[in-house]
Design an enzyme around this catalytic site. Structure first.
Site, mmCIF file in Angstrom:
data_model
loop_
_atom_site.group_PDB
_atom_site.id
_atom_site.type_symbol
_atom_site.label_atom_id
_atom_site.label_comp_id
_atom_site.label_asym_id
_atom_site.label_seq_id
_atom_site.Cartn_x
_atom_site.Cartn_y
_atom_site.Cartn_z
ATOM 1 N N GLU A 1 -5.105 -8.693 -0.410
ATOM 2 C CA GLU A 1 -5.957 -8.326 0.722
ATOM 3 C C GLU A 1 -7.379 -8.178 0.195
ATOM 4 O OE1 GLU A 1 -4.842 -5.129 3.329
ATOM 5 O OE2 GLU A 1 -2.681 -5.516 3.080
ATOM 6 N N GLU B 1 0.827 -1.210 0.000
ATOM 7 C CA GLU B 1 0.000 0.000 0.000
ATOM 8 C C GLU B 1 0.861 1.258 0.000
ATOM 9 O OE1 GLU B 1 -3.165 -0.027 2.870
ATOM 10 O OE2 GLU B 1 -4.141 -1.761 1.953
#
Length: 513
Positions: A301, A176
């Site tokens: 995820e 991220e």
């Protein structure tokens, strides 16, 4: 009164192999996942093996988890691997700034994670620190784990109790990095990825597969700008350094984990099924730069994200898990199977006590969630050949209050429709496996399954269902939601009629004639 909903399965139209890695999982240093979910310490009264909680290991082994991602998540870009090796009494106490400034004792590090993976039969997937680390730090971690010969790092691993290398194949280069991993632009990240990747080597027969940070949900520009920057480097194309590109997709909460209306049920399931647009949209952009698909699309995820349970710390992300979450998991896995030619790996967030967990632990108790049972039910798909599954069921939702969000999950902004029945199908050694979800929370349906160019005689049926659309397992009542005993059904050549309870997941298996 039950309605009839029709689906068609085409065994002669293969899509691609269902990569076992599509049924992967994720364990981050967050909340009560690692401590005390997995690791209770060697002095604990809770039954354990070298500090690893026995009940969790015993519960996870039957799932045959193919891959487990660690140590984050946001935690990864603040994690320095040397903190978690060597004698535990010498390991430094750190803070976990991403998750409530919790204390991180580093008792569970590289060796403990590898031991846990081996105990449950999973392959390790490490997320490396690009955000606050250095290329040298990541380079050394790979050598420490994977080199079989003599070197200072390999000898240090041996001194710490591991004579043989760990042969870690999957390495994420940051996490991220558009957000908690550094707030970078796609171009900034592409440059840093290439720098870090240059120093990640293959050792002793283990070929590293480097996985780049992909987009958050429908951020089409992250994907396009990252690949453009990688492809248009001033001296050469850097795309050959990419083995994987990892997207994230969470279903925002509709209601709370256990308190929601029928409309909110439909809203959440529509969001879950809209992951199809995320997969096809990003793969389409990737194909412009990588038409041979040398770089694998990964969703490392995914899952539901509800408000934290009352009485639990906000930073711990502890939530209950109902039959609604089970339907989300089933819809998502079915989507992965139906796009087995486009997506290689996926990792549910997360393993224990956090977000859409498989297990919840408290004290010395460990219970299985409805989502756990979905992964048990869907095991036969792993490694099989996905075949075409067509649902002709009626549309029951366009996303309710989140219709615009579901629309934006398509790169073409096409409206997404949740049908009464979704599913997937696969073949292995002449056996057909079909999984179907009745997506409506209160209305049962009669499934009319047509098999094109093939026939069945006997079919085994196993169902996950509940009497109430809010049903979930608790420590007081751990078996409220569980798999029903198998039933044998008689098929009539190419047709099968099956009763699907409201808000349920069903697996049908039989030998093709």
């Amino acid at each position: 009164m039950e309605t009839v909903q029709r689906v068609v399965v085409l065994p002669q139209e293969p899509i691609g192999q269902v990569s076992p890695y599509l049924h992967g999982h994720f364990a981050e240093h967050l909340g009560d996942l690692i401590y005390p979910g997995i690791y209770v310490g060697e002095q604990a009264d809770i039954p354990h093996t070298n500090g690893l909680r026995n009940a969790v290991i015993e519960a996870l082994r039957p799932l045959q988890i193919p891959v487990l991602r660690w140590p984050g998540g946001c935690f990864a870009d603040g994690y320095h691997w040397r903190d978690g090796i060597g004698p535990r009494e010498r390991r430094p106490l750190r803070l976990n700034p991403n998750w409530g400034m919790a204390e991180e004792p580093n008792s569970f590090g590289t060796h403990e994670f590898i031991a846990f993976c081996r105990a449950i039969g999973a392959e390790p997937y490490f997320a490396g620190n690009l955000g606050s680390g250095t290329p040298a730090e990541l380079r050394d971690w790979v050598e420490y784990c994977n080199f079989a010969g003599r070197s200072a790092l390999a000898d240090e691993r041996r001194a710490n109790g591991a004579e043989e290398p760990f042969h870690v194949r999957f390495w994420g280069i940051g996490n991220e990095n558009w957000g908690c991993g550094g707030n970078m632009s796609p171009e900034e990240y592409a440059g840093l990825y290439s720098r870090f990747r240059t120093f990640v080597h293959n050792y002793s027969g283990t070929r590293v597969e480097a996985i780049a940070c992909g987009p958050n949900g429908n951020d089409w520009q992250w994907t396009r700008r990252f690949f453009e920057h990688m492809a248009r480097h001033h001296t050469h194309c850097r795309l050959n350094s990419l083995q994987g590109f990892a997207a994230h997709y969470y279903c925002g909460s509709a209601g709370t984990a256990t308190d929601y209306t029928e409309s909110q049920w439909l809203e959440l399931l529509t969001k879950a099924a809209a992951i199809e647009g995320i997969i096809t949209g990003h793969r389409r952009i990737m194909d412009e730069y990588d038409p041979k698909r040398a770089c694998k699309l990964i969703v490392d995820e995914w899952g539901t994200w509800h408000p934290v349970e009352p009485g639990k710390p906000e930073s711990g992300l502890y939530q209950q898990n109902t039959i609604r979450d089970a339907c989300v998991a089933a819809l998502t896995l079915d989507t992965f199977h139906n796009h087995a030619d486009k997506v290689f790996m996926a990792n549910l967030a997360q393993l224990v006590n956090v977000l859409q967990a498989l297990l919840l632990v408290e004290g010395d108790r460990c219970i299985q969630t409805p989502t756990y049972h979905v992964f048990r039910l869907y095991q036969p798909h792993q490694g099989a050949q996905a075949v075409r599954f067509l649902s002709q069921a009626e549309v029951i939702s366009h996303g309710e209050a989140s219709e615009e969000q579901c629309r934006s999950c398509s790169v073409d902004r096409q409206p997404f429709a949740l049908q009464a029945v979704h599913g997937s199908a696969s073949m292995r050694n002449g056996t057909l496996c079909v999984t179907v979800v009745n997506t409506h929370p209160t209305q049962p349906v009669e499934l009319d399954l047509e098999l094109y160019q093939g026939k069945l005689t006997e079919v085994e049926k196993v169902t996950l269902a509940a009497q109430d659309m809010h049903a979930h397992n608790t420590f007081a009542h751990p078996n409220t939601v569980q798999l029903a005993p198998p039933q044998t059904l008689k098929a009539r050549d190419q047709r099968l009629r099956v009763q699907l309870p409201a808000g349920s997941i069903t697996r049908l298996m039989g030998q093709l004639g």
